[in-house]
Scaffold this motif. Structure first.
Motif, PDB file in Angstrom:
ATOM      1  N   TYR A  58      40.050  36.160  36.119  1.00  0.00           N
ATOM      2  CA  TYR A  58      40.838  35.209  36.902  1.00  0.00           C
ATOM      3  C   TYR A  58      40.197  34.986  38.261  1.00  0.00           C
ATOM      4  N   CYS A  59      40.178  33.746  38.708  1.00  0.00           N
ATOM      5  CA  CYS A  59      39.795  33.504  40.092  1.00  0.00           C
ATOM      6  C   CYS A  59      41.067  33.281  40.903  1.00  0.00           C
ATOM      7  N   ALA A  60      40.968  33.544  42.203  1.00  0.00           N
ATOM      8  CA  ALA A  60      42.143  33.477  43.052  1.00  0.00           C
ATOM      9  C   ALA A  60      41.741  33.149  44.470  1.00  0.00           C
ATOM     10  N   ALA A  61      42.648  32.478  45.183  1.00  0.00           N
ATOM     11  CA  ALA A  61      42.438  32.111  46.581  1.00  0.00           C
ATOM     12  C   ALA A  61      43.266  33.027  47.473  1.00  0.00           C
ATOM     13  N   HIS A  62      42.615  33.581  48.487  1.00  0.00           N
ATOM     14  CA  HIS A  62      43.262  34.546  49.369  1.00  0.00           C
ATOM     15  C   HIS A  62      44.325  33.882  50.251  1.00  0.00           C
ATOM     16  N   VAL A  63      45.413  34.610  50.473  1.00  0.00           N
ATOM     17  CA  VAL A  63      46.463  34.146  51.380  1.00  0.00           C
ATOM     18  C   VAL A  63      46.529  35.051  52.610  1.00  0.00           C
ATOM     19  N   SER A  64      46.779  36.353  52.394  1.00  0.00           N
ATOM     20  CA  SER A  64      46.820  37.308  53.502  1.00  0.00           C
ATOM     21  C   SER A  64      46.741  38.707  52.930  1.00  0.00           C
ATOM     22  N   GLY A  65      46.259  39.644  53.743  1.00  0.00           N
ATOM     23  CA  GLY A  65      46.184  41.029  53.328  1.00  0.00           C
ATOM     24  C   GLY A  65      44.809  41.386  52.804  1.00  0.00           C
ATOM     25  N   SER A  66      44.725  42.611  52.259  1.00  0.00           N
ATOM     26  CA  SER A  66      43.453  43.108  51.761  1.00  0.00           C
ATOM     27  C   SER A  66      42.929  42.271  50.604  1.00  0.00           C
ATOM     28  N   ILE A  67      41.644  42.006  50.629  1.00  0.00           N
ATOM     29  CA  ILE A  67      41.031  41.209  49.555  1.00  0.00           C
ATOM     30  C   ILE A  67      40.889  42.018  48.266  1.00  0.00           C
ATOM     31  N   TYR A  68      41.175  43.301  48.309  1.00  0.00           N
ATOM     32  CA  TYR A  68      41.038  44.134  47.122  1.00  0.00           C
ATOM     33  C   TYR A  68      42.314  44.159  46.272  1.00  0.00           C
ATOM     34  N   TYR A  69      43.387  43.555  46.769  1.00  0.00           N
ATOM     35  CA  TYR A  69      44.669  43.656  46.094  1.00  0.00           C
ATOM     36  C   TYR A  69      45.170  42.292  45.632  1.00  0.00           C
ATOM     37  N   ALA A  70      45.569  42.219  44.388  1.00  0.00           N
ATOM     38  CA  ALA A  70      46.021  40.958  43.805  1.00  0.00           C
ATOM     39  C   ALA A  70      47.163  40.294  44.571  1.00  0.00           C
ATOM     40  N   PRO A  71      48.136  41.049  45.087  1.00  0.00           N
ATOM     41  CA  PRO A  71      49.230  40.389  45.831  1.00  0.00           C
ATOM     42  C   PRO A  71      48.772  39.639  47.079  1.00  0.00           C
ATOM     43  N   SER A  72      47.535  39.858  47.529  1.00  0.00           N
ATOM     44  CA  SER A  72      47.023  39.148  48.707  1.00  0.00           C
ATOM     45  C   SER A  72      46.602  37.721  48.391  1.00  0.00           C
ATOM     46  N   PHE A  73      46.650  37.368  47.107  1.00  0.00           N
ATOM     47  CA  PHE A  73      46.162  36.066  46.661  1.00  0.00           C
ATOM     48  C   PHE A  73      47.319  35.225  46.165  1.00  0.00           C
ATOM     49  N   GLY A  74      47.339  33.944  46.603  1.00  0.00           N
ATOM     50  CA  GLY A  74      48.498  33.113  46.303  1.00  0.00           C
ATOM     51  C   GLY A  74      48.282  32.072  45.231  1.00  0.00           C
ATOM     52  N   SER A  75      47.054  31.774  44.908  1.00  0.00           N
ATOM     53  CA  SER A  75      46.773  30.777  43.875  1.00  0.00           C
ATOM     54  C   SER A  75      45.851  31.407  42.841  1.00  0.00           C
ATOM     55  N   TRP A  76      46.192  31.202  41.581  1.00  0.00           N
ATOM     56  CA  TRP A  76      45.432  31.818  40.503  1.00  0.00           C
ATOM     57  C   TRP A  76      45.072  30.771  39.461  1.00  0.00           C
ATOM     58  N   GLY A  77      43.940  30.998  38.789  1.00  0.00           N
ATOM     59  CA  GLY A  77      43.610  30.191  37.634  1.00  0.00           C
ATOM     60  C   GLY A  77      44.306  30.743  36.400  1.00  0.00           C
ATOM     61  N   GLN A  78      44.086  30.069  35.286  1.00  0.00           N
ATOM     62  CA  GLN A  78      44.731  30.462  34.036  1.00  0.00           C
ATOM     63  C   GLN A  78      43.991  31.598  33.342  1.00  0.00           C
ATOM     64  N   GLY A  79      42.788  31.896  33.810  1.00  0.00           N
ATOM     65  CA  GLY A  79      41.998  32.970  33.228  1.00  0.00           C
ATOM     66  C   GLY A  79      41.043  32.465  32.156  1.00  0.00           C
ATOM     67  N   THR A  80      39.922  33.165  32.043  1.00  0.00           N
ATOM     68  CA  THR A  80      38.949  32.847  31.001  1.00  0.00           C
ATOM     69  C   THR A  80      38.520  34.153  30.335  1.00  0.00           C
ATOM     70  N   GLN A  81      38.496  34.158  29.015  1.00  0.00           N
ATOM     71  CA  GLN A  81      38.215  35.373  28.263  1.00  0.00           C
ATOM     72  C   GLN A  81      36.708  35.646  28.220  1.00  0.00           C
TER      73      GLN A  81
END
Length: 123
Positions: free
Chosen positions: A95-118
Motif C-alpha cells: 500500500y502507498c500512503a500520504a503522511h498527515v502527522s506523526g511518525s512516518i513509521y506508523y500507519a496511523p500517521s497516514f491519512g490517504s491510502w491506495g487500494q493495495g497491489t499484490q
C-alpha cells in the motif's frame, strides 16, 4: 484526503525484481512524505519505506535496506518502489500512503491510502 492508485504488483520468482508505482487520482500531492507499507496474510500492516516529498530523503525498514529503493517524480506526482532481490517473505499486499502527522513509521500517521497491489514471490 486524496485517493491514491497503486500499480505494478504481480508474481515473480525469488531473486527477481518489480517496480511499484503510486499516484493520486485527479489531484496534486501535497504532503510531508509518502510511504509504502505492506501486509502479509494474517499479519499487521508494517512500514516498508518512506520518502520526504520535498527533499527526497528516504527511510527504510531494516529487512528491505539494500534491496528496495523508494523514489519520487515530482512533475509526474508519482512515487515508486523498486524492489530487487525479492524473497518469498516479501509476499504481501503493498500500500502507498500520504503522511498527515506523526511518525512516518506508523500507519496511523497516514491519512490517504491506495487500494493495495499484490506482490507474490515464489521460491
Amino acid at each position: 484526503q486524496v485517493q491514491l492508485v497503486e500499480s505494478g504488483g504481480g508474481l515473480v520468482q525469488a531473486g527477481g525484481s518489480l517496480r511499484l508505482s503510486c499516484a493520486p487520482a485527479g489531484r496534486t500531492l501535497s504532503t510531508y512524505a509518502m510511504a509504502w507499507f505492506r501486509q502479509a496474510p494474517g499479519k499487521e500492516r508494517v512500514f516498508t519505506a518512506a520518502i520526504h516529498w520535498s527533499s527526497g530523503s528516504t527511510w527504510y525498514a531494516d529487512d528491505v535496506k539494500g534491496r528496495f529503493t523508494i523514489s519520487r517524480d515530482k512533475p509526474k506526482n508519482t512515487v515508486y518502489l523498486q524492489m530487487n532481490s525479492l524473497k518469498p517473505e516479501d509476499t504481501a499486499v503493498y500500500y502507498c500512503a500520504a503522511h498527515v502527522s506523526g511518525s512516518i513509521y506508523y500507519a496511523p500517521s497516514f491519512g490517504s491510502w491506495g487500494q493495495g497491489t499484490q506482490v507474490t514471490v515464489s521460491s
